[in-house]
Design a protein around this motif. Sequence first.
Motif, mmCIF file in Angstrom:
data_model
loop_
_atom_site.group_PDB
_atom_site.id
_atom_site.type_symbol
_atom_site.label_atom_id
_atom_site.label_comp_id
_atom_site.label_asym_id
_atom_site.label_seq_id
_atom_site.Cartn_x
_atom_site.Cartn_y
_atom_site.Cartn_z
ATOM 1 N N THR A 1 -11.510 1.640 0.256
ATOM 2 C CA THR A 1 -12.597 2.458 0.808
ATOM 3 C C THR A 1 -12.308 3.950 0.627
ATOM 4 O O THR A 1 -12.991 4.795 1.185
ATOM 5 C CB THR A 1 -12.815 2.147 2.311
ATOM 6 O OG1 THR A 1 -11.555 2.196 2.981
ATOM 7 C CG2 THR A 1 -13.415 0.780 2.504
ATOM 8 N N SER A 2 -11.260 4.248 -0.116
ATOM 9 C CA SER A 2 -10.961 5.648 -0.437
ATOM 10 C C SER A 2 -10.189 5.644 -1.760
ATOM 11 O O SER A 2 -9.831 4.582 -2.254
ATOM 12 C CB SER A 2 -10.074 6.259 0.659
ATOM 13 O OG SER A 2 -8.774 5.692 0.579
ATOM 14 N N GLU A 3 -9.933 6.830 -2.270
ATOM 15 C CA GLU A 3 -8.983 6.918 -3.387
ATOM 16 C C GLU A 3 -7.649 6.459 -2.844
ATOM 17 O O GLU A 3 -7.350 6.683 -1.666
ATOM 18 C CB GLU A 3 -8.800 8.388 -3.811
ATOM 19 C CG GLU A 3 -10.033 9.092 -4.291
ATOM 20 C CD GLU A 3 -10.287 8.831 -5.759
ATOM 21 O OE1 GLU A 3 -9.316 8.474 -6.466
ATOM 22 O OE2 GLU A 3 -11.459 8.939 -6.184
ATOM 23 N N GLY A 4 -6.850 5.846 -3.652
ATOM 24 C CA GLY A 4 -5.552 5.430 -3.137
ATOM 25 C C GLY A 4 -4.663 4.905 -4.225
ATOM 26 O O GLY A 4 -5.011 4.923 -5.413
ATOM 27 N N SER A 5 -3.512 4.434 -3.780
ATOM 28 C CA SER A 5 -2.540 3.939 -4.730
ATOM 29 C C SER A 5 -1.815 2.732 -4.122
ATOM 30 O O SER A 5 -1.488 2.739 -2.929
ATOM 31 C CB SER A 5 -1.570 5.092 -5.004
ATOM 32 O OG SER A 5 -0.461 4.599 -5.672
ATOM 33 N N ILE A 6 -1.635 1.699 -4.936
ATOM 34 C CA ILE A 6 -0.923 0.516 -4.441
ATOM 35 C C ILE A 6 0.181 0.139 -5.430
ATOM 36 O O ILE A 6 0.085 0.450 -6.621
ATOM 37 C CB ILE A 6 -1.866 -0.694 -4.248
ATOM 38 C CG1 ILE A 6 -2.753 -0.880 -5.479
ATOM 39 C CG2 ILE A 6 -2.714 -0.548 -3.004
ATOM 40 C CD1 ILE A 6 -3.750 -2.018 -5.334
ATOM 41 N N TRP A 7 1.189 -0.518 -4.897
ATOM 42 C CA TRP A 7 2.278 -1.015 -5.742
ATOM 43 C C TRP A 7 2.093 -2.517 -5.907
ATOM 44 O O TRP A 7 1.944 -3.226 -4.909
ATOM 45 C CB TRP A 7 3.628 -0.727 -5.094
ATOM 46 C CG TRP A 7 3.912 0.737 -4.990
ATOM 47 C CD1 TRP A 7 3.736 1.539 -3.903
ATOM 48 C CD2 TRP A 7 4.397 1.578 -6.034
ATOM 49 N NE1 TRP A 7 4.080 2.833 -4.196
ATOM 50 C CE2 TRP A 7 4.494 2.878 -5.507
ATOM 51 C CE3 TRP A 7 4.763 1.371 -7.378
ATOM 52 C CZ2 TRP A 7 4.950 3.961 -6.259
ATOM 53 C CZ3 TRP A 7 5.212 2.446 -8.126
ATOM 54 C CH2 TRP A 7 5.295 3.727 -7.563
ATOM 55 N N ILE B 1 0.835 -1.210 0.000
ATOM 56 C CA ILE B 1 0.000 0.000 0.000
ATOM 57 C C ILE B 1 0.865 1.253 0.000
ATOM 58 O O ILE B 1 1.802 1.372 0.796
ATOM 59 C CB ILE B 1 -0.922 0.003 1.236
ATOM 60 C CG1 ILE B 1 -1.887 -1.180 1.148
ATOM 61 C CG2 ILE B 1 -1.682 1.322 1.356
ATOM 62 C CD1 ILE B 1 -2.694 -1.412 2.410
ATOM 63 N N ASP B 2 0.531 2.157 -0.889
ATOM 64 C CA ASP B 2 1.201 3.458 -0.904
ATOM 65 C C ASP B 2 0.320 4.451 -0.146
ATOM 66 O O ASP B 2 0.776 5.145 0.753
ATOM 67 C CB ASP B 2 1.390 3.895 -2.366
ATOM 68 C CG ASP B 2 2.124 5.210 -2.477
ATOM 69 O OD1 ASP B 2 1.680 6.191 -1.856
ATOM 70 O OD2 ASP B 2 3.149 5.283 -3.176
ATOM 71 N N SER B 3 -0.969 4.475 -0.487
ATOM 72 C CA SER B 3 -1.900 5.367 0.215
ATOM 73 C C SER B 3 -3.314 4.797 0.132
ATOM 74 O O SER B 3 -3.580 3.900 -0.668
ATOM 75 C CB SER B 3 -1.866 6.761 -0.415
ATOM 76 O OG SER B 3 -2.301 6.655 -1.755
ATOM 77 N N GLY B 4 -4.181 5.315 0.984
ATOM 78 C CA GLY B 4 -5.593 4.894 0.942
ATOM 79 C C GLY B 4 -5.938 3.910 2.039
ATOM 80 O O GLY B 4 -5.057 3.382 2.729
#
Length: 381
Positions: A206-212, A165-168
């Motif tokens: 459950t939100s905007e986000g970014s994953i690697w 997980i990067d964000s979210g």
Amino acid sequence: MSFEIPDGLTDLLQDFTVAVLKERPPDLVKFAAEYFNKLNDKKSDDQNERSRGVRFAESEPMQTDESDDEPMIEPPPRQFARRKSVSAERYDPEADEEEGDQKIVHPKSDEQRKRLSEAVKPIFLFRSLEPEQMHCVLDAMFEKKVTPGEHVIDQGDDGDNFYVIDSGTYDIFVDNKQVGKYDSSGSFGELALMYNMPRAATIVATSEGSIWAMDRLTFRRIVLKNAYEKRKVYESLLENVPMLKTLEPYERMNIADALFSKTYEDNSVIIKQGDSADCMYFIEDGEARVTVKNMKEPDSDEMEVMRCKKGMYFGELALLTHKPRAATVYAVGKTRLAVLDVQAFERLLGPCMDIMKRSIDSYEEQLVSVFGSKAAISDLR
Ligand code: 1OR
């Protein structure tokens, strides 16, 4: 004459065939009757749940029924998952034929590289990688943006990627029940790749986000072997620690990822009373002797207060209380310990905090019985 193949027929028959190959039933007709009956029951259950309100869809934002106080219900599982794992055998690194040295590189901007290296810092599965391996891992990862309600993983599917997980924020569902969540950090999706099994949980953004994401082959080629061995080594140790019995097996696996072993020679000091603390220990092999001395009288003798044997733990008190070490601990014979650092302790042992706090009472009782009064000892809390 032409036939129109109804929607879902191919998947339905394919799933049935997989079930037959897996189960190898002696009576095929009986098995088929039971299989389709069960499927029919499950379909009605799913429809009932769906009609009760909360629903997620793969590309739609999550809809919630505000008036409904019932616990959240997971997205209805997709009726006929397209691909299902046939083999559920555990991974055998020695027999792994999937290796190969194909190197995958996804070009990244400087800004992406910076974010990625931050995101992987807390990932225990990457901790034992050599710098060169780490380099390959970072090269192979690619960024995926997610929107609220998006299913990153569906329980029952085959595993394709491992994710960091990067964000979210992300909810975790197992069998339609929410069992946890990730908030802005962490990783998931290793189980299916590690054990050749279908996805064990559904992960929904459950939100905007970014994953690697890292593809299955790179994960298996570089990350898997170390991680698999580690989980195997510490599995039985952690299973036999009474305090950890309340955890889910999956939670114990996460602890195993975070552990590393350290060996101490006979009579060497593992912990020194008064020092600051940054980790706790589980005894893998050998024994530890716990001694305390009256810190107000530096020349006084150390008194033995406890012996810790295989499967027991120590060093947790100072991490709980954020105070200096309350005792000195020596190895008795050559002793091997599994070490858990303070960050992992705080992240992974949350559900055990109450049990550990309760043991402060018994430490205090022991100290009082050794020193005769509470006045001689420093406050443990
Ligand atoms: P995966 O490849 O099976 C789903 O794809 C991922 O969800 C899984 O790997 C884990 O990385 C992650 N049980 C199983 N998988 C879990 C769990 C979990 N939590 C996260 N994942 N449990 C939740 C423990 C707090 C156990 C529930 C009984």
